[in-house]
Design a protein around this motif. Structure first.
Motif, PDB file in Angstrom:
ATOM      1  N   ASP A 139      71.764  69.845  46.512  1.00 51.65           N
ATOM      2  CA  ASP A 139      72.753  70.382  46.680  1.00 51.65           C
ATOM      3  C   ASP A 139      72.875  70.660  44.911  1.00 51.65           C
ATOM      4  N   ASP A 140      72.800  69.301  44.368  1.00 50.67           N
ATOM      5  CA  ASP A 140      72.713  69.833  42.942  1.00 50.67           C
ATOM      6  C   ASP A 140      72.012  69.982  42.506  1.00 50.67           C
ATOM      7  N   PHE A 141      71.061  70.579  42.348  1.00 54.95           N
ATOM      8  CA  PHE A 141      70.091  71.490  41.723  1.00 54.95           C
ATOM      9  C   PHE A 141      70.584  72.566  42.247  1.00 54.95           C
ATOM     10  N   GLY A 142      71.692  72.753  42.859  1.00 55.89           N
ATOM     11  CA  GLY A 142      72.472  74.135  42.683  1.00 55.89           C
ATOM     12  C   GLY A 142      71.865  75.703  43.594  1.00 55.89           C
ATOM     13  N   VAL A 143      71.123  74.476  44.957  1.00 57.72           N
ATOM     14  CA  VAL A 143      70.271  75.638  45.749  1.00 57.72           C
ATOM     15  C   VAL A 143      71.077  75.450  47.313  1.00 57.72           C
ATOM     16  N   ALA A 144      72.681  74.606  47.302  1.00 53.60           N
ATOM     17  CA  ALA A 144      73.244  74.150  48.383  1.00 53.60           C
ATOM     18  C   ALA A 144      73.141  75.596  50.020  1.00 53.60           C
ATOM     19  N   ALA A 145      73.744  76.916  48.943  1.00 56.86           N
ATOM     20  CA  ALA A 145      73.664  78.112  49.661  1.00 56.86           C
ATOM     21  C   ALA A 145      72.958  78.762  50.357  1.00 56.86           C
ATOM     22  N   ARG A 146      71.638  78.100  50.337  1.00 65.03           N
ATOM     23  CA  ARG A 146      70.670  78.880  51.370  1.00 65.03           C
ATOM     24  C   ARG A 146      70.191  77.422  51.480  1.00 65.03           C
ATOM     25  N   VAL A 147      71.132  76.531  52.188  1.00 64.52           N
ATOM     26  CA  VAL A 147      70.714  75.256  52.601  1.00 64.52           C
ATOM     27  C   VAL A 147      71.222  75.115  53.715  1.00 64.52           C
ATOM     28  N   ARG A 148      70.867  75.029  55.175  1.00 66.53           N
ATOM     29  CA  ARG A 148      71.434  74.271  56.398  1.00 66.53           C
ATOM     30  C   ARG A 148      71.014  73.037  57.131  1.00 66.53           C
ATOM     31  N   THR A 149      72.190  72.465  57.449  1.00 71.46           N
ATOM     32  CA  THR A 149      71.585  71.453  58.276  1.00 71.46           C
ATOM     33  C   THR A 149      72.445  70.638  59.314  1.00 71.46           C
ATOM     34  N   ARG A 201      73.157  70.101  66.564  1.00 73.88           N
ATOM     35  CA  ARG A 201      72.349  70.426  66.686  1.00 73.88           C
ATOM     36  C   ARG A 201      72.222  71.627  67.366  1.00 73.88           C
ATOM     37  N   ASP A 202      72.161  71.935  67.982  1.00 71.42           N
ATOM     38  CA  ASP A 202      71.815  72.754  68.700  1.00 71.42           C
ATOM     39  C   ASP A 202      72.477  73.925  68.404  1.00 71.42           C
ATOM     40  N   ALA A 203      74.142  73.853  68.287  1.00 72.82           N
ATOM     41  CA  ALA A 203      74.580  75.078  67.498  1.00 72.82           C
ATOM     42  C   ALA A 203      74.224  75.801  66.343  1.00 72.82           C
ATOM     43  N   TRP A 236      71.263  79.213  62.447  1.00 67.40           N
ATOM     44  CA  TRP A 236      69.832  79.684  61.831  1.00 67.40           C
ATOM     45  C   TRP A 236      69.703  80.384  62.522  1.00 67.40           C
ATOM     46  N   LYS A 237      69.336  80.278  63.383  1.00 66.50           N
ATOM     47  CA  LYS A 237      68.165  81.504  63.928  1.00 66.50           C
ATOM     48  C   LYS A 237      68.996  82.888  63.718  1.00 66.50           C
ATOM     49  N   ALA A 238      70.294  83.091  64.226  1.00 62.96           N
ATOM     50  CA  ALA A 238      70.866  84.070  64.218  1.00 62.96           C
ATOM     51  C   ALA A 238      71.423  84.489  62.864  1.00 62.96           C
ATOM     52  N   THR A 239      71.381  83.971  61.841  1.00 64.94           N
ATOM     53  CA  THR A 239      71.246  84.576  60.649  1.00 64.94           C
ATOM     54  C   THR A 239      69.931  85.936  60.565  1.00 64.94           C
ATOM     55  N   GLY A 240      70.589  86.615  58.938  1.00 60.26           N
ATOM     56  CA  GLY A 240      69.658  87.445  58.408  1.00 60.26           C
ATOM     57  C   GLY A 240      69.228  87.025  57.080  1.00 60.26           C
ATOM     58  N   ARG A 241      69.936  86.259  56.849  1.00 61.64           N
ATOM     59  CA  ARG A 241      70.079  85.289  55.205  1.00 61.64           C
ATOM     60  C   ARG A 241      68.679  84.405  55.391  1.00 61.64           C
ATOM     61  N   PRO A 242      67.729  84.430  53.853  1.00 60.90           N
ATOM     62  CA  PRO A 242      66.237  83.846  54.334  1.00 60.90           C
ATOM     63  C   PRO A 242      66.999  81.678  53.558  1.00 60.90           C
TER      64      PRO A 242
END
Length: 596
Positions: A403-413, A419-421, A426-432
């Motif tokens: 987040d501090d590095f500015g790449v949170a737009a590509r990160v999921r937790t 966890r299952d949802a 994440w599996k369903a998205t077409g984004r990297p």
């Protein structure tokens, strides 16, 4: 069992890879008189199809005497694995049954009520007019009367002694590598306010201060079992219970059974089980009662349930050690090794180690791993990746740095509750997007573009503060300790390469993983040792957050950022011990497999 029927019972229209050779070897092993066959089959071998073929060799009612066991069980500890079986058209004759809480009542005004809290569970003598259409009892009736019943290992163990699910001719256990640890977890008795409905009615002693903590705990368990029995009897005497009262009654009965099993086994002079007790905070505080090597428990819940057994996994690393841990006689057990068919170039391991991730070195290493992730995101700008964080504490710290590095737009937790949802989203998205996961090293199918790369952040050693682990290490069982960690690494390595024409990279960020490979080298399957020997250090882009976001088009954050990570921090502090030297910031490493 007729071993000659095994190849003919293979459900697919044709064989691929080494399946035909594997079936022939399994047939020969059973034909030689072995009671159990361990099938060490790597990812992509089609273990579920092999399992179905073995189950098809079970004795049929037409071949049996009235007293003979017939049919087969298929069981797996992984809920997701059972889901995959239920959805596979080639396995449609595996009749799946789940625990009651997975079904909802069909009565008017009760359609949101789980079957285990429905009127039939709440009202004495309730005569359900639609029981013949109840989804749970319908599935149970079908599974109990068909030739192959499929269920989770949790449900299988719970039904030990059941008249409905009695002894069968063949039992197949898929993903069987952790059978001993799963049995230990399932046999653990956890005494705390959330699990003991009569907690406020009993005085909890300081068992850790006793000369013999286990003996003192057994005496307390006898007292507590009596209190539970009387409280449950008071509830069962009522003609009608609320859902909450029914839940309390069921928990009291289950707890009494758990306590009675512990006391009975502990006082049995012939039992080989060693019991350990944890109560770190003294009088009036929670107590955890844990078994070591619960072979007797497995005899009751597993080995007494069948005549012949097939145990399948990619990571049964040592036959003798596995048999010792689960209570099998190695002389009656055969090991069938199925070679790997995936090209080595498709499943590379890369050394990107940044230092040790042990607790005392983590402050220095975590920022380096976070910077590494940015570089890997730049190296895979259009490909999804998964990061095996090992613990929620590591996940949170990595997410904060990213987040501090500015790449949170590509990160999921994710956290424990979603966890299952979050995984499915994440599996369903077409984004990297990059998924920071915890305890997803097993039973996760990320074939094709679902993920092309993954990172192992930490050598997955068990927590040495766990009393079971500490006791084993006191006894010098270091080979077991390293073998369990290696097993998790090998399982993780198989998440992103699922077929011979699939490909995915596995990056190793913790230098302790290299030490683990040296210590556990003799336990490695040849196909994994080949990958370790071919491991190299890749050329990666320089640290550049903008390059890491090249394919995201400046999209906004996914909405599961700092607020969720704060919640994760709050929930993780109260967990039990696991995760090597993480200081006990997570629950048991196998906790996520018990979903029934």
């Amino acid at each position: 069992m007729d071993p000659d029927r095994i190849p003919a019972s293979f459900p697919a229209p044709s064989f691929r890879g080494n399946q035909r050779e594997a079936l022939d070897a399994i047939r020969d092993a059973f034909a030689a008189g072995n009671d159990a066959v361990l099938v060490r089959a790597p990812t992509g071998s089609g273990k579920s199809l092999l399992a179905r073929a073995v189950a098809g060799a079970a004795r049929t009612p037409e071949e049996a005497e009235p007293s003979d066991a017939t049919g087969a069980y298929y069981t797996t500890p992984q809920v997701s694995q059972l889901d995959d079986v239920a959805e596979d058209d080639l396995l449609e004759d595996l009749n799946v049954i789940r625990g009651k809480r997975n079904y909802t009542c069909i009565l008017p005004d009760e359609q949101s009520t789980p079957v285990d809290r429905a009127p039939c569970a709440r009202e004495s003598g309730y005569d359900c007019s639609v029981k013949h259409r109840c989804p749970y009892y319908a599935d149970r009736a079908i599974a109990s009367n068909r030739s192959i019943a499929a269920m989770t290992l949790a449900y299988f163990m719970q039904t030990a002694g059941s008249e409905v699910f009695g002894r069968r001719d063949v039992v197949v256990v898929d993903e069987a590598h952790g059978l001993s640890e799963w049995a230990e977890m399932y046999a653990t008795v956890d005494l705390q306010p959330a699990t003991v409905p009569v907690w406020d009615d009993v005085g909890v002693p300081d068992v850790s201060a006793a000369d013999d903590p286990v003996e003192r705990t057994a005496r307390f368990a006898e007292t507590l079992a009596g209190v539970c029995e009387r409280a449950a009897e008071d509830l069962t005497a009522s003609a009608e219970l609320t859902p909450g009262e029914a839940a309390r009654r069921d928990r009291l009965q289950d707890l009494r059974s758990e306590l009675s099993w512990f006391v009975s086994d502990y006082r049995d002079p012939t039992s080989t089980t060693t019991w350990v007790v944890d109560q770190p905070d003294g009088e009036g505080t929670p107590i955890t009662i844990k078994p070591l090597d619960p072979a007797r428990y497995l005899h009751h819940t597993v080995w007494d349930r069948g005549n012949k057994f097939a145990l399948l996994s990619a990571t049964i690393l040592d036959k003798e050690a596995f048999c010792r841990g689960v209570g099998l006689d190695p002389s009656n057990v055969a090991l069938v090794d199925v070679p790997h068919t995936f090209p080595l170039d498709n499943r590379p391991l890369y050394d990107v180690t940044q230092g040790k991730m042990t607790y005392e070195h983590r402050d220095e290493t975590v920022p380096n791993v976070a910077r590494l992730l940015v570089r890997l995101m730049a190296a895979h700008p259009s490909e999804k990746g998964i990061v095996h964080c090992h613990s929620y504490a590591i996940q949170e710290r990595l997410a904060d740095h990213l987040d501090d590095f500015g790449v949170a737009a590509r990160v999921r937790t994710h956290d424990r509750d979603d966890r299952d949802a979050e995984l499915e989203s994440w599996k369903a998205t077409g984004r990297p997007d990059v998924f920071l996961s915890v305890k997803m090293e097993e039973a996760l199918d990320l074939r094709g573009d679902l993920a092309r790369w993954q990172v192992l952040c930490k050598a997955p050693y068990l927590n040495t503060s766990d009393s079971r682990v500490a006791r084993r290490l006191e006894d010098g069982q270091w080979s077991w300790y390293y073998r369990v960690a290696l097993r998790t690494v090998i399982q993780a390595a198989g998440r992103v390469v699922r077929a011979p024409d699939d490909h995915g990279a596995t990056y190793l960020a913790d230098s302790s993983l290299l030490d683990l490979f040296d210590r556990a080298r003799t336990d490695m399957p040849d196909w994994f040792a080949d990958a370790v020997d071919a491991m190299s250090r890749p050329d990666l882009p320089e640290f550049d957050p903008q390059a890491a976001l090249a394919e995201t088009n400046g999209a906004a954050s996914r909405g599961n950022g700092r607020t969720k990570r704060t919640q994760t921090r709050q929930s993780s502090n109260g967990g039990g011990a696991s995760g090597g030297d993480d200081g006990g910031d997570d629950s048991h490493p196998l906790s996520d497999v018990w979903g029934e």
